[in-house]
Design an enzyme around this catalytic site. Structure first.
Site, PDB file in Angstrom:
ATOM      1  N   ASP A   1       0.722  -1.089  -0.137  1.00 54.34           N
ATOM      2  CA  ASP A   1      -0.528   0.367  -0.379  1.00 54.34           C
ATOM      3  C   ASP A   1       0.659   1.438  -0.197  1.00 54.34           C
ATOM      4  O   ASP A   1       0.523   2.449  -0.582  1.00 54.34           O
ATOM      5  CB  ASP A   1      -1.349  -0.044   1.289  1.00 54.34           C
ATOM      6  CG  ASP A   1      -1.674  -1.180   1.527  1.00 54.34           C
ATOM      7  OD1 ASP A   1      -1.399  -2.582   0.569  1.00 54.34           O
ATOM      8  OD2 ASP A   1      -2.998  -0.866   1.257  1.00 54.34           O
TER       9      ASP A   1
ATOM     10  N   GLU B   1      -6.174 -11.187  -5.013  1.00 52.28           N
ATOM     11  CA  GLU B   1      -5.589 -11.954  -4.012  1.00 52.28           C
ATOM     12  C   GLU B   1      -6.918 -13.349  -4.169  1.00 52.28           C
ATOM     13  O   GLU B   1      -6.488 -14.081  -3.247  1.00 52.28           O
ATOM     14  CB  GLU B   1      -5.801 -11.304  -2.283  1.00 52.28           C
ATOM     15  CG  GLU B   1      -4.967 -10.270  -2.429  1.00 52.28           C
ATOM     16  CD  GLU B   1      -4.265  -9.919  -1.224  1.00 52.28           C
ATOM     17  OE1 GLU B   1      -5.925 -10.086  -0.269  1.00 52.28           O
ATOM     18  OE2 GLU B   1      -3.727  -9.283  -0.226  1.00 52.28           O
TER      19      GLU B   1
HETATM   20  C1  BGC Z   1      -6.543  -5.774  -0.623  1.00 51.56           C
HETATM   21  C2  BGC Z   1      -4.392  -5.732  -0.398  1.00 51.56           C
HETATM   22  C3  BGC Z   1      -3.968  -4.809   0.797  1.00 51.56           C
HETATM   23  C4  BGC Z   1      -4.085  -5.342   1.471  1.00 51.56           C
HETATM   24  C5  BGC Z   1      -3.582  -3.864   2.961  1.00 51.56           C
HETATM   25  C6  BGC Z   1      -6.507  -6.405   0.956  1.00 51.56           C
HETATM   26  O1  BGC Z   1      -7.192  -6.270   1.720  1.00 51.56           O
HETATM   27  O2  BGC Z   1      -6.337  -6.869  -1.828  1.00 51.56           O
HETATM   28  O3  BGC Z   1      -3.909  -5.293  -1.724  1.00 51.56           O
HETATM   29  O4  BGC Z   1      -2.779  -5.044   0.060  1.00 51.56           O
HETATM   30  O5  BGC Z   1      -5.440  -5.585   1.762  1.00 51.56           O
HETATM   31  O6  BGC Z   1      -4.163  -2.696   2.660  1.00 51.56           O
END
Ligand code: BGC
Length: 903
Positions: free
Chosen positions: A463, A601
Site C-alpha cells: 500500500d 488475492e
Molecule cells: C488488498 C491488498 C492490500 C491489503 C492491505 C487487501 O484487501 O487486497 O492489496 O495490500 O488489503 O490494505
C-alpha cells in the site's frame, strides 16, 4: 443565490423554491413513507428536487444550540444539514444563521465550515461508532489517538486505542494444538480516559443509552476534536460535557485534553476522574479476539501531586514505554486531588462542589515516550517534559502547526463541498500517519490502516505504493525516511529470499518491526467462521512496489546521495531476486516467473495443482522488466565508483547485468486471440462466472472468494478478480512506458487505445472491487478510455469508501490509507493532470464536469509549483525557472512567473 427551503417534520418535508422560468414560488410536500428507512426516504426525496439551487435553508431547526440544522424527521432527530450536504453536495444552513448573517454570507460560511470539518450528530454504537472513531482519530505521525469518547473503555461500542508508529510486539496463541505467532501494533496505555461521578453516585460509564444528544466535530484546519454532549443519568440528573482533544504536531510526544462539565439541573459534589490504564489489550478487531492480545507488562506506577506516570514494556519486543499525565483545574477554586495506584493503572480524582448552570474545567496533558526513539531514561524524559502552559496554549500551537501543514499540502476545491471535505480528510489522515520531522526520528513506515486501528495488525504492505507519491510530492524528506524503514530491513529481506531459495532481497508481504514475513498462514472466512489457508505472502510484487517508490522518489527529488548510499543497493538486491526467480524455457525461448500471486488475492493457485502460486503474473512480469530497465539506466548513469561500490554491497556482478538484459526482454506474457492480456499464464482456461446468479443469492458479492469457499468452491476456478491486476502496471507507469516495456518484452501493441479499452472492459466485468484499492485504479483506467461517467462514479466511491464504510465494518478497524493516497493522486495527476513521472512535469487535465477549480502545490526536483486548474485553464507558477509540457507542448517558466494556459 437560489435557495431551496425545507420545513421538516416527522411525517413530511415541505419544500419550496423559485421556478426558474417565471420566478414564481413552487411549494411542495414530500410525505415520509413510514414503511421505508429514513435513508430510502431521503434518496427518494432527492429525486423530486430541482437541480438548480445552490443553498438549502432549514426553516424549523429544533436544537439551535448544537447546530442550526437539527430537525426531527421520521421520529428521530437528525442533522438535516449534514444529511443534505452528503446527499446534494450543497451547503445547508439554518434559518437562524441566515437571519444573523444574511443568506449569501451564511452559505459561504457553511461551505467553508463543511470543507474543514468531519462531523457526526447523534449517538452510535457497534461498528458504526468504531468506524467514526477511526475517522476522528487525531495524531501526528508518532501516535494515533482514536476519536473515542474519553469516558469510554474498550467494549463492543467504543474503542479508545492509542498507537505509536513502530511499536510492535509478538505473542503466541495456542489454537487447536498449534502455536500461532502474531505481531501486532500495540495498543498503548489509555491515558485519554476521563469521566465523573456525582455526589455518592457511581462513576459514569459510557453507554449509548446515556447520551441524550451529542455532536462530534473534528476541525481539520486546527486539529482540534470536540465532543459536545448532553447526558441524562438514570437518576434524572442532566449535564453537558464538552471534551476537546488536540495532538501536538511539533513536540510529538504530547497530546492535550480539556474536559468541561456543566450540571444542568442540580448542584452538589462532583468528582472528575483521570486515568492512565495499562491493563489495555488489543481487541479492536473482533476476529482476532481469540488470539492473545495482552502485549504490555506494567513495570511501575508513580504519582507526584498533579503528575502521574506509568512505566511499561512490551512483552516480547522489549520496548520500554512511559506515559505521563499532568492535570490542571483552571477554573475550579476549591478542589481536592486524590490518587490511587493499582497494579496496572493509576486513577486520579478531583473533587469539588458544583452549582447548577456553572461550568467546571479539568485539563490534562499526556506525554508518551518509548525506548525506540528516546535514548535517555524514559521517566526522566517524561518528568523533564515541557508541557504547554494550558489547553489554550496547546490549541494555539496546533493551529500554528496545521496552518503550516495546510500551506504545504492543501488541495482547495471549489464546486463540491463533499469532495473538498473528504480530500482534506485524506490529507489529514496521511499527516496523522506520518510527518517529516517525526519520521526522521523513527524507524517506521506507514501501515495499511494508518495509526488508526488494528486491522492487519498495523502491518506495512505494498500500500506504500499508493501513499508514498503523495508524501514525496509534499515532503520529500518524509518519503526518504519511510524508504529508510525498508532499507533498514534489507538484511531481513535478503534472509527471506535465501530461506526461499532465491538470491537478492525479497521483502515480506506484511512487514512489522523486524522486516520478516508477518502474513498469517490462515484467514478467517466470516461466512463459514472457518480458518482457510492464506497464501497472500506469495505476493512477491511488494518488492517491486518498494523499488518503484525508490525510483519515483529519486526521479522527483534527484537525491543522488540517497541513490548512492541506499537506493541503488536496494534496487540491485531486488533485481537479483527476480533474476533468481526467472527460469528459461529453451522451447519457447521465454523466461517465466513462477510461484507468485498478483495483486488480485482471489487467485492463489491453479485449480488442478496442489501447490499454491501462479505462473507469469502479468503485473509482476511487466514491473520486473520495468525494474530491470531502471537498474540498467542507473548503472549506466552513475559514476563508476558509485556503481562499483553498490555492486560490492549488493554482491551484484556484470553477469547479473547481462542476465537482467536477457530476462527483461523475454519475460512471458499471455494474450488471448482478442488481444486481452492474461492476468497470469493459463488464465483464459478458467471458467467465466455468472455474477448475476451470486448477486441474487448474496447481494454484496465483493468478497466472492469467501462466498465461493463457503460453497465448497474456489475462486481459483474462475476468471474473476478482487482488484486491478493485469492492468495494474498502468497505475504506477505512464502509458507510454507501459507500452514500451511490452514492446521490449517482445509484445508490440499496435493500437494502444484499443488495447486499453478492450482490456479495461474485459477486466472490469470480472472485478468485484473486494479491496478499496480497486475502484480508484479503475477510475484512472476509465479516464484513459474516456469513460468519464464511470471514472467519476468509481472515483466518488473510492473517495467516500471510509466515510460510508462501504465494506460494511472495516473502517472500524482503521482507515484505508492506500485508497486515501491513491485518491489524492488521481485528483492531482489525472483530474488536474499534473504528471510527475517524467523528466519534467507534464500536464493533461481531465477535469470533472461538476468541479470549478482545484488549487494545489507540489515539490518536483527541488522547485515548488503552484497550480490552479479548471475545466478550461491551467495556471502555473514555480519558484525556480523550469520547463514543463502541456499536452506535449513545451512551456518555459521563469522564476516566479505565472502562466495561464487555456485549453
Ligand atoms: C488488498 C491488498 C492490500 C491489503 C492491505 C487487501 O484487501 O487486497 O492489496 O495490500 O488489503 O490494505
Amino acid at each position: 443565490m437560489k435557495p431551496l427551503y425545507l420545513t421538516v417534520t416527522d411525517k413530511h418535508i415541505r419544500y419550496s423554491y423559485e421556478d426558474s422560468d417565471d420566478r414564481s414560488t413552487i411549494d411542495k410536500v414530500y410525505n415520509i413513507n413510514a414503511k421505508k428507512t429514513l435513508g430510502d426516504n431521503l434518496d427518494n426525496f432527492k429525486l423530486k428536487l430541482p437541480n438548480d439551487f445552490d443553498v438549502v435553508v432549514i426553516l424549523n431547526p429544533i436544537d439551535v444550540e448544537l447546530r442550526d440544522t437539527i430537525v426531527s424527521c421520521g421520529n428521530q432527530p437528525i442533522d438535516m444539514g449534514l444529511t443534505m450536504e452528503n446527499l446534494l453536495h450543497t451547503p445547508t444552513v439554518g434559518v437562524h444563521d441566515v437571519a444573523r448573517l444574511g443568506l449569501k454570507q451564511a452559505a459561504s460560511a457553511e461551505s467553508e465550515h463543511a470543507g474543514w470539518h468531519l462531523e457526526y450528530y447523534g449517538s452510535y454504537s457497534g461498528k458504526r461508532q468504531y468506524g467514526q472513531e477511526s475517522l476522528q482519530t487525531i495524531g501526528n505521525g508518532y501516535f494515533g489517538l482514536r476519536g473515542s469518547y474519553v469516558e469510554a473503555k474498550a467494549g463492543d461500542d467504543y474503542y479508545p486505542g492509542t498507537y505509536v508508529a513502530g511499536v510492535f510486539n509478538q505473542l503466541t496463541t495456542n489454537i487447536n494444538n498449534r502455536d500461532i505467532v502474531n505481531e501486532d501494533l500495540v495498543n498503548l496505555p489509555n491515558a485519554q480516559y476521563m469521566t465523573f461521578s456525582i455526589d455518592d453516585g457511581d462513576v459514569f460509564k459510557m453507554t449509548p443509552e446515556m447520551i441524550d444528544n451529542v455532536y462530534r466535530s473534528l476541525d481539520m484546519r486546527t486539529g482540534v476534536f470536540t465532543i459536545t454532549m448532553i447526558l441524562s443519568l438514570p437518576n434524572g440528573k442532566r449535564l453537558k460535557v464538552i471534551t476537546k482533544k488536540v495532538a501536538d504536531m511539533k513536540n510529538y510526544h504530547n497530546y492535550s485534553l480539556q474536559y468541561t462539565v456543566q450540571p444542568l439541573n442540580f448542584s452538589g459534589d462532583m468528582r472528575i476522574f483521570s486515568e492512565i490504564d495499562g491493563s489495555v489489550t488489543n481487541t479492536n478487531v473482533e476476529r482476532y479476539r481469540s488470539f492473545n492480545g495482552k502485549h504490555l507488562v506494567v513495570d511501575n506506577t508513580k504519582v507526584d501531586g498533579d503528575r502521574a506516570i506509568l512505566l511499561a514494556h512490551t512483552k516480547h519486543s522489549g520496548v520500554n514505554i512511559a506515559v505521563g499525565t499532568r492535570i490542571q483545574c483552571p477554573n475550579i477554586v476549591d478542589s481536592e486531588l486524590t490518587s490511587n495506584r493499582f497494579q496496572e493503572r493509576i486513577s486520579q480524582a478531583i473533587a469539588f462542589h458544583v452549582v447548577e448552570g456553572r461550568t467546571y474545567t479539568v485539563e490534562k496533558t499526556v506525554s508518551i515516550y518509548t525506548s525506540l526513539e528516546t535514548n535517555s531514561d524514559l521517566e526522566f524524559a517524561v518528568n523533564d517534559h515541557a508541557y504547554h502552559k494550558n489547553f489554550a496554549d496547546a490549541v494555539a500551537n496546533s493551529m500554528r502547526s496545521w496552518q503550516q501543514i495546510w500551506s504545504n499540502e492543501d488541495i482547495q476545491l471549489s464546486g463540491d463541498i463533499t469532495a473538498q471535505k473528504l480530500l482534506r480528510l485524506n490529507e489529514f489522515h496521511a499527516t496523522v500517519s506520518a510527518q517529516q520531522h517525526v519520521n526522521q526520528d523513527l524507524d517506521a513506515s506507514v501501515g495499511a490502516r494508518g495509526l488508526h486501528g488494528e486491522a492487519y495488525r498495523g502491518h506495512i504492505f505494498w500500500d506504500e505504493l499508493f501513499i508514498l507519491p503523495y508524501y514525496t510530492m509534499h515532503y520529500p524528506q518524509l518519503a526518504k525516511a519511510l524508504l529508510m524503514y525498508r532499507y533498514n530491513r534489507l538484511p531481513a529481506a535478503k534472509k527471506y529470499a535465501e530461506a526461499n531459495g532465491y538470491k537478492g532481497a525479497m521483502y515480506p508481504w506484511q512487514s512489522g518491526m523486524y522486516g520478516d514475513e508477518q502474513s498469517q498462514s490462515l484467514h478467517l472466512n466470516p461466512i463459514t467462521n472457518q480458518w482457510d489457508p492464506d497464501n497472500s505472502r506469495k505476493q512477491r510484487h511488494v518488492s517491486l512496489a518498494i523499488a518503484y517508490n525508490v525510483w519515483n522518489y529519486y526521479n522527483m527529488t534527484e537525491d543522488d546521495d540517497f541513490i548512492k548510499n541506499y537506493g541503488l543497493e536496494m534496487l540491485l538486491n531486488i533485481a537479483k531476486l527476480w533474476i533468481s526467480k526467472a527460469e528459461y524455457d529453451p522451447e519457447t525461448k521465454k523466461y517465466s516467473i513462477n510461484d507468485v500471486m498478483g495483486p488480485d488475492e482471489f487467485h492463489e493457485g491453479y485449480p488442478d495443482r496442489k501447490e499454491s502460486g501462479l505462473d507469469n503474473n502479468a503485473y509482476t512480469n511487466i514491473m520486473t522488466s520495468w525494474l530491470f530497465s531502471k537498474v540498467d539506466f542507473l548503472i549506466q548513469k552513475e559514476p563508476e565508483k558509485v556503481v562499483n561500490d553498490n555492486y560490492q554491497r549488493a554482491d551484484f556482478t556484470d553477469d547479473n547485468l547481462n542476465d537482467m538484459r536477457n530476462i527483461g526482454k523475454d519475460l512471458k506474457l499471455e494474450f488471448n486471440q482478442d488481444g486481452i492480456l492474461g492476468q497470469f499464464e493459463g488464465y483464459f482456461k478458467l471458467k467465466d462466472i455468472d455474477f448475476d446468479y451470486y448477486r441474487r443469492q448474496y447481494g454484496d458479492i465483493s468478497r466472492m472468494d469467501r462466498i465461493l469457499k463457503s460453497e465448497g468452491d474456489s475462486p481459483d476456478q474462475y476468471q474473476l478478480a478482487k482488484q486491478a491486476d493485469a492492468l495494474m502496471a498502468l497505475y504506477p507507469l505512464k502509458e507510454s512506458t507501459f507500452m514500451n516495456i511490452l514492446a521490449d518484452m517482445g509484445y508490440q501493441i499496435d493500437d494502444p487505445q484499443k488495447f486499453i479499452k478492450d482490456n479495461v472492459n474485459y477486466y472490469l466485468q470480472r472485478t468485484t472491487h473486494g479491496s478499496t484499492l480497486s475502484r480508484i485504479v479503475y477510475s484512472m483506467l476509465a479516464l484513459k478510455v474516456n469513460d468519464t461517467e464511470l471514472s467519476w462514479k468509481l472515483f466518488y466511491e473510492a473517495l467516500t469508501s471510509d466515510y460510508y464504510d462501504i465494506q460494511g465494518g472495516t473502517t472500524a478497524e482503521g482507515i484505508h490509507l492506500g485508497v486515501m493516497g491513491a485518491t489524492l493522486n488521481v485528483v492531482t495527476s489525472y483530474f488536474a493532470g499534473v504528471d510527475f513521472r517524467g523528466e519534467e512535469l507534464s500536464i493533461d487535465p481531465h477535469f470533472p464536469e461538476s468541479w470549478n477549480t482545484l488549487t494545489f502545490n507540489l515539490v518536483f526536483k527541488n522547485a515548488h509549483y503552484y497550480f490552479t486548474v479548471s475545466k478550461d485553464s491551467v495556471t502555473v507558477k514555480a519558484d525556480h525557472a523550469t520547463d514543463l509540457s502541456f499536452r506535449g507542448k513545451q512551456i518555459t517558466l521563469n522564476e516566479n512567473e505565472e502562466k495561464t494556459i487555456n485549453y
